[in-house]
Design a protein around this motif. Sequence first.
Motif, PDB file in Angstrom:
ATOM      1  N   GLU A 191     -21.495 -10.229  -2.509  1.00 24.98           N
ATOM      2  CA  GLU A 191     -22.491  -9.496  -3.288  1.00 24.98           C
ATOM      3  C   GLU A 191     -22.006  -8.120  -3.739  1.00 24.98           C
ATOM      4  N   ALA A 192     -20.825  -7.713  -3.316  1.00 23.30           N
ATOM      5  CA  ALA A 192     -20.370  -6.336  -3.521  1.00 23.30           C
ATOM      6  C   ALA A 192     -20.289  -5.939  -4.992  1.00 23.30           C
ATOM      7  N   LEU A 193     -19.839  -6.836  -5.866  1.00 27.39           N
ATOM      8  CA  LEU A 193     -19.668  -6.472  -7.272  1.00 27.39           C
ATOM      9  C   LEU A 193     -21.000  -6.215  -7.967  1.00 27.39           C
ATOM     10  N   GLU A 194     -22.097  -6.667  -7.388  1.00 31.71           N
ATOM     11  CA  GLU A 194     -23.417  -6.367  -7.946  1.00 31.71           C
ATOM     12  C   GLU A 194     -23.738  -4.883  -7.856  1.00 31.71           C
ATOM     13  N   TYR A 195     -23.017  -4.164  -7.015  1.00 35.33           N
ATOM     14  CA  TYR A 195     -23.264  -2.736  -6.809  1.00 35.33           C
ATOM     15  C   TYR A 195     -22.342  -1.859  -7.653  1.00 35.33           C
ATOM     16  N   VAL A 196     -21.455  -2.465  -8.419  1.00 39.13           N
ATOM     17  CA  VAL A 196     -20.499  -1.729  -9.245  1.00 39.13           C
ATOM     18  C   VAL A 196     -21.035  -1.592 -10.666  1.00 39.13           C
ATOM     19  N   ALA A 197     -21.111  -0.334 -11.144  1.00 43.72           N
ATOM     20  CA  ALA A 197     -21.590  -0.089 -12.501  1.00 43.72           C
ATOM     21  C   ALA A 197     -20.496  -0.326 -13.529  1.00 43.72           C
ATOM     22  N   GLY A 198     -19.304   0.129 -13.231  1.00 42.22           N
ATOM     23  CA  GLY A 198     -18.230   0.001 -14.207  1.00 42.22           C
ATOM     24  C   GLY A 198     -16.906   0.453 -13.639  1.00 42.22           C
ATOM     25  N   TYR A 199     -15.937   0.603 -14.545  1.00 42.47           N
ATOM     26  CA  TYR A 199     -14.570   0.903 -14.134  1.00 42.47           C
ATOM     27  C   TYR A 199     -13.980   2.020 -14.991  1.00 42.47           C
ATOM     28  N   THR A 200     -13.061   2.767 -14.389  1.00 36.04           N
ATOM     29  CA  THR A 200     -12.369   3.818 -15.104  1.00 36.04           C
ATOM     30  C   THR A 200     -10.949   3.943 -14.570  1.00 36.04           C
ATOM     31  N   ILE A 201     -10.198   4.906 -15.103  1.00 37.01           N
ATOM     32  CA  ILE A 201      -8.800   5.119 -14.736  1.00 37.01           C
ATOM     33  C   ILE A 201      -8.688   6.369 -13.877  1.00 37.01           C
ATOM     34  N   ALA A 202      -7.920   6.296 -12.808  1.00 36.47           N
ATOM     35  CA  ALA A 202      -7.624   7.466 -11.986  1.00 36.47           C
ATOM     36  C   ALA A 202      -6.120   7.548 -11.764  1.00 36.47           C
ATOM     37  N   ASN A 203      -5.598   8.765 -11.792  1.00 38.58           N
ATOM     38  CA  ASN A 203      -4.203   8.997 -11.410  1.00 38.58           C
ATOM     39  C   ASN A 203      -4.246   9.810 -10.126  1.00 38.58           C
ATOM     40  N   ASP A 204      -3.981   9.166  -9.025  1.00 44.80           N
ATOM     41  CA  ASP A 204      -4.128   9.756  -7.694  1.00 44.80           C
ATOM     42  C   ASP A 204      -2.797  10.387  -7.269  1.00 44.80           C
ATOM     43  N   LEU A 205      -2.555  11.611  -7.758  1.00 44.66           N
ATOM     44  CA  LEU A 205      -1.274  12.260  -7.494  1.00 44.66           C
ATOM     45  C   LEU A 205      -1.085  12.518  -5.995  1.00 44.66           C
ATOM     46  N   THR A 206       0.162  12.440  -5.569  1.00 46.80           N
ATOM     47  CA  THR A 206       0.514  12.596  -4.159  1.00 46.80           C
ATOM     48  C   THR A 206       1.783  13.414  -4.025  1.00 46.80           C
ATOM     49  N   ASP A 207       1.765  14.396  -3.120  1.00 47.57           N
ATOM     50  CA  ASP A 207       3.001  15.076  -2.765  1.00 47.57           C
ATOM     51  C   ASP A 207       3.637  14.311  -1.612  1.00 47.57           C
ATOM     52  N   ARG A 208       4.688  13.576  -1.886  1.00 45.26           N
ATOM     53  CA  ARG A 208       5.290  12.702  -0.883  1.00 45.26           C
ATOM     54  C   ARG A 208       5.831  13.480   0.323  1.00 45.26           C
ATOM     55  N   ALA A 209       6.219  14.727   0.089  1.00 36.41           N
ATOM     56  CA  ALA A 209       6.822  15.503   1.166  1.00 36.41           C
ATOM     57  C   ALA A 209       5.818  15.859   2.258  1.00 36.41           C
ATOM     58  N   THR A 210       4.515  15.841   1.939  1.00 36.51           N
ATOM     59  CA  THR A 210       3.502  16.224   2.929  1.00 36.51           C
ATOM     60  C   THR A 210       2.607  15.060   3.345  1.00 36.51           C
ATOM     61  N   VAL A 211       2.985  13.837   3.000  1.00 34.78           N
ATOM     62  CA  VAL A 211       2.186  12.677   3.421  1.00 34.78           C
ATOM     63  C   VAL A 211       2.145  12.580   4.946  1.00 34.78           C
ATOM     64  N   PHE A 212       3.280  12.781   5.578  1.00 30.91           N
ATOM     65  CA  PHE A 212       3.364  12.644   7.033  1.00 30.91           C
ATOM     66  C   PHE A 212       3.542  14.003   7.693  1.00 30.91           C
ATOM     67  N   ARG A 213       2.796  14.233   8.769  1.00 29.89           N
ATOM     68  CA  ARG A 213       2.912  15.488   9.501  1.00 29.89           C
ATOM     69  C   ARG A 213       4.264  15.598  10.190  1.00 29.89           C
ATOM     70  N   ARG A 214       4.996  16.638   9.881  1.00 31.22           N
ATOM     71  CA  ARG A 214       6.297  16.838  10.504  1.00 31.22           C
ATOM     72  C   ARG A 214       6.152  17.428  11.907  1.00 31.22           C
ATOM     73  N   ASP A 215       5.066  18.214  12.115  1.00 27.41           N
ATOM     74  CA  ASP A 215       4.895  18.890  13.397  1.00 27.41           C
ATOM     75  C   ASP A 215       4.216  18.018  14.444  1.00 27.41           C
ATOM     76  N   MET A 216       3.449  17.005  13.981  1.00 27.97           N
ATOM     77  CA  MET A 216       2.709  16.145  14.912  1.00 27.97           C
ATOM     78  C   MET A 216       2.775  14.712  14.411  1.00 27.97           C
ATOM     79  N   LYS A 217       3.910  14.081  14.607  1.00 29.62           N
ATOM     80  CA  LYS A 217       4.144  12.751  14.048  1.00 29.62           C
ATOM     81  C   LYS A 217       3.161  11.715  14.570  1.00 29.62           C
ATOM     82  N   ALA A 218       2.652  11.913  15.802  1.00 22.16           N
ATOM     83  CA  ALA A 218       1.721  10.933  16.367  1.00 22.16           C
ATOM     84  C   ALA A 218       0.406  10.888  15.595  1.00 22.16           C
ATOM     85  N   ILE A 219       0.060  11.972  14.913  1.00 23.12           N
ATOM     86  CA  ILE A 219      -1.182  11.998  14.124  1.00 23.12           C
ATOM     87  C   ILE A 219      -1.043  11.142  12.877  1.00 23.12           C
TER      88      ILE A 219
END
Length: 336
Positions: A191-219
């Motif tokens: 039933e999930a698509l019954e709750y969707v009004a429409g669609y659009t475009i997103a560009n989800d920019l990411t800084d790859r250098a900060t994706v992973f915590r360097r100081d606390m890798k377990a997080i």
Amino acid sequence: MKPAAASASFSGPFALGVLSAPDQAAFPGLVTPGGRVLDLSTALAEPALTTRGIFERWDEVLPRLHALAADETADEAASWRPLEHLRVHAPVEPRQVFQCGANYRQHVIDLEVAHRSPDDPRTVEEARAEIAAVMDRRAAEDLPYVFIGLPSAITGPFDDVVLPDWAEQPDWELELAAVMARPAYRVTAEEALEYVAGYTIANDLTDRATVFRRDMKAIGTDWLRCKNAPGFTPLGPWIVPAASIADPGDLRVTLKLNGETMQDESTKDMLFGIARLVSYISQTSRLLPGDLVLTGSPAGNGMHWGRLLRDGDVMEGSITGLGVQRTRCVAQGTAS
């Protein structure tokens, strides 16, 4: 740089957007394929109307939108105006942004191989096979990877994108985004698509250098830092009603960098389709009208090509039936 001109190229009889004339307030607009725009706050006699307000009454308003689009040439009093003279803003202001990571098979394989440790004993072929097996297991267990983004990261589809001085590896991620119509909580995939009004475009920019915590890798991952700088989510130009998109599971997602194609993949490559994503999110959170569900990005990111974003780059993103967005990257401190 002057904002790029918008095009009314999309599927169906109309789309929704947010537009403004020079030195005037933005308004929710009904846009037709002929390149004409109707101010819905005037046409519906609701001066404070927003696109989010339209989605809050989607079932009631949708038939009226169809009627207005059909009367484009007949109703001269409706104050239609040409698109070419208007600025296009992000088409909605969501309260919540749900982002899906690692949702395209080829994309995940490419990223995992690119991030392999130098002392990884596996060959590239062995690594790709193992990663593919992990994804197949994830899909079978029905466990998408979803995290939260900030609405403040959203910018318009033709606005400049400021690259922060701390972002060492800014990357692009063009994505299909679903826009919610009704509150959704604990809904099934059927039933999930019954709750969707429409669609659009997103560009989800990411800084790859900060994706992973360097100081606390377990997080693990730090999505706040790597994805939520102001303007890191260009959105739009249009929201196309769901009924105008025959199959959101078979759309072409294409990003060009300075005219060169970098991403060009079908949404068929998604591990989890929109229905499964919406249902999964709704088991924990209550989705609200106007909220965004970003569905992940296909293969062809900068990490794959060994070419990250830099000052002056122009990104052009398109998805079948949803139009085209075009944004220029500017280094922090040089934005006009």
